[in-house]
Scaffold this motif. Structure first.
Motif, mmCIF file in Angstrom:
data_model
loop_
_atom_site.group_PDB
_atom_site.id
_atom_site.type_symbol
_atom_site.label_atom_id
_atom_site.label_comp_id
_atom_site.label_asym_id
_atom_site.label_seq_id
_atom_site.Cartn_x
_atom_site.Cartn_y
_atom_site.Cartn_z
ATOM 1 N N TRP A 49 -30.015 -33.490 -25.330
ATOM 2 C CA TRP A 49 -28.925 -32.454 -25.322
ATOM 3 C C TRP A 49 -28.986 -31.350 -26.332
ATOM 4 O O TRP A 49 -28.188 -30.525 -26.533
ATOM 5 N N GLN A 50 -30.308 -31.202 -26.574
ATOM 6 C CA GLN A 50 -30.525 -30.081 -27.661
ATOM 7 C C GLN A 50 -30.005 -28.905 -27.272
ATOM 8 O O GLN A 50 -29.582 -28.023 -28.138
ATOM 9 N N GLU A 51 -29.998 -28.559 -25.865
ATOM 10 C CA GLU A 51 -29.772 -27.111 -25.300
ATOM 11 C C GLU A 51 -28.405 -27.237 -24.467
ATOM 12 O O GLU A 51 -28.192 -26.238 -23.819
ATOM 13 N N SER A 52 -27.940 -28.252 -24.487
ATOM 14 C CA SER A 52 -26.641 -28.435 -23.783
ATOM 15 C C SER A 52 -25.309 -28.810 -24.379
ATOM 16 O O SER A 52 -25.516 -28.997 -25.585
ATOM 17 N N LYS A 107 -36.004 -28.732 -21.433
ATOM 18 C CA LYS A 107 -36.824 -28.033 -21.103
ATOM 19 C C LYS A 107 -36.139 -26.560 -20.362
ATOM 20 O O LYS A 107 -36.512 -25.375 -20.955
ATOM 21 N N GLU A 108 -35.289 -26.954 -19.686
ATOM 22 C CA GLU A 108 -34.377 -25.710 -18.888
ATOM 23 C C GLU A 108 -33.230 -25.322 -20.055
ATOM 24 O O GLU A 108 -33.197 -24.016 -19.854
ATOM 25 N N GLY A 109 -32.733 -26.137 -20.866
ATOM 26 C CA GLY A 109 -32.047 -25.462 -21.764
ATOM 27 C C GLY A 109 -32.816 -24.717 -22.763
ATOM 28 O O GLY A 109 -32.229 -23.618 -23.322
ATOM 29 N N VAL A 110 -34.099 -24.865 -23.248
ATOM 30 C CA VAL A 110 -34.857 -24.144 -24.154
ATOM 31 C C VAL A 110 -35.152 -22.720 -23.327
ATOM 32 O O VAL A 110 -35.222 -21.893 -24.010
#
Length: 330
Positions: A270-273, A117-120
């Motif tokens: 890990w989508q946004e990491s 969520k934070e990555g998004v």
């Protein structure tokens, strides 16, 4: 107390409306829409956009609406009405989700889901642009899901409108060609070829965007530095299980390249990491990076030289297989 009551009332009303729309969804087609719009006169475009927006909120199939828009209004006006109706509906679903549950989600989210969520949220409008250009998730569900994040409203709306344009053009034109074919219009071959060309462009967008989202390559020295940081990347070893077991970097997660597409869901957190991909050859690492980029991973790096360079520098390795779950947490 009053605010809580209003939220529950809105939730129940929405649930009833979605359930009702689901049971009557078979009645939604171009012919039915045409009958409804004939009596609207000059207000027909506004009525159509309102129906499209409401259908988006109620999980009705947007493809039917888009094809109908092309058949009823033509390729140019149809694209505008389809895109505007879809964006209004997406904005409404976003606001409904934010009002109903964003605070609750903020309190309850933790672990890997919180990191995702934070990555998004960190990507912001760029993430919205990506998922609109590359439809990895169902459109109607995604609108509600993004409302549960802290992505700002207007960047969400603008990115949605602009980045849904390629798909809107292609499918609206397809609906227009379908109407022309049914009516026996002229130049059907040329129109059909143009429709196929537009659909081909939309189909190739995931591959193009995936390549654009790849991060810069890193060498072994840079990899060592990153692995020593507090927020280190996921080190993804895409060699075969046998090669991995013979010697790997501590903490690396092994998913062989041949299995990566089927198992990409295991890397969802890990989508946004950042992810660093290592293999024996850079060519296989590049294939893995492109695959993850196409699947929506935002920060993927190739380790140049891979395990060959790591071992050439006599850096430490571990032997044997490691539990997948413990690796995913690292």
């Amino acid at each position: 107390m009053r605010n809580s009551f209003l939220r529950w009332a809105l939730f129940l009303l929405l649930a009833v409306a979605i359930t009702t729309a689901f049971f009557y969804r078979d009645r939604l087609d171009a012919a039915s829409l045409q009958q409804w719009l004939e009596g609207a006169g000059l207000a027909a475009p506004l009525v159509f956009m309102a129906i499209y927006a409401l259908g988006t909120v109620l999980f009705l199939p947007g493809s039917v609406m888009t094809l109908a828009g092309g058949a009823l209004f033509g390729p140019v006006l149809g694209t505008f009405y389809n895109l505007t109706g879809a964006t209004i509906g997406a904005a409404l679903a976003f606001l409904i989700a934010r009002y109903l549950a964003s605070e609750w989600v903020e309190e309850k989210t933790g672990g890997r889901l919180k990191r995702l969520k934070e990555g998004v949220e960190k990507e912001g409008w760029r993430f919205v642009a990506f998922v609109r250009l590359v439809p990895l998730f169902p459109f109607n569900l995604l609108n509600y899901a993004l409302g549960l994040t802290r992505i700002r409203f207007w960047p969400y709306v603008i990115a949605s409108y602009l980045c849904m344009l390629p798909g809107a053009i292609a499918y609206t034109y397809l609906g227009y060609v379908g109407r022309e074919a049914a009516a026996g219009g002229e130049g059907l071959v040329q129109k059909a070829l143009l429709a196929l060309a537009l659909l081909a462009v939309v189909a190739f967008l995931p591959r193009i965007i995936g390549r654009l989202r790849l991060g810069p390559t890193i060498d072994i020295d840079q990899l060592q530095q990153r692995l020593q940081q507090e927020e280190k990347p996921l080190l993804l070893d895409v060699r075969t299980a046998e090669d991995y077991a013979s010697g790997h970097i501590a903490g690396a997660l092994n998913i062989p390249l041949e299995e990566l597409e089927a198992r990409a869901g295991e890397l969802a957190s890990w989508q946004e990491s950042p992810i660093a991909i290592i293999c024996t050859t850079d060519r296989r690492s590049k294939k893995a990076a492109q695959l993850l980029g196409k699947e929506g991973f935002a920060d993927v790096h190739i380790v140049v030289g891979g395990m060959s360079q790591w071992q050439k520098q006599s850096l430490p390795v571990e032997a044997g297989t490691a539990p997948a779950e413990s690796n995913k947490e690292n």
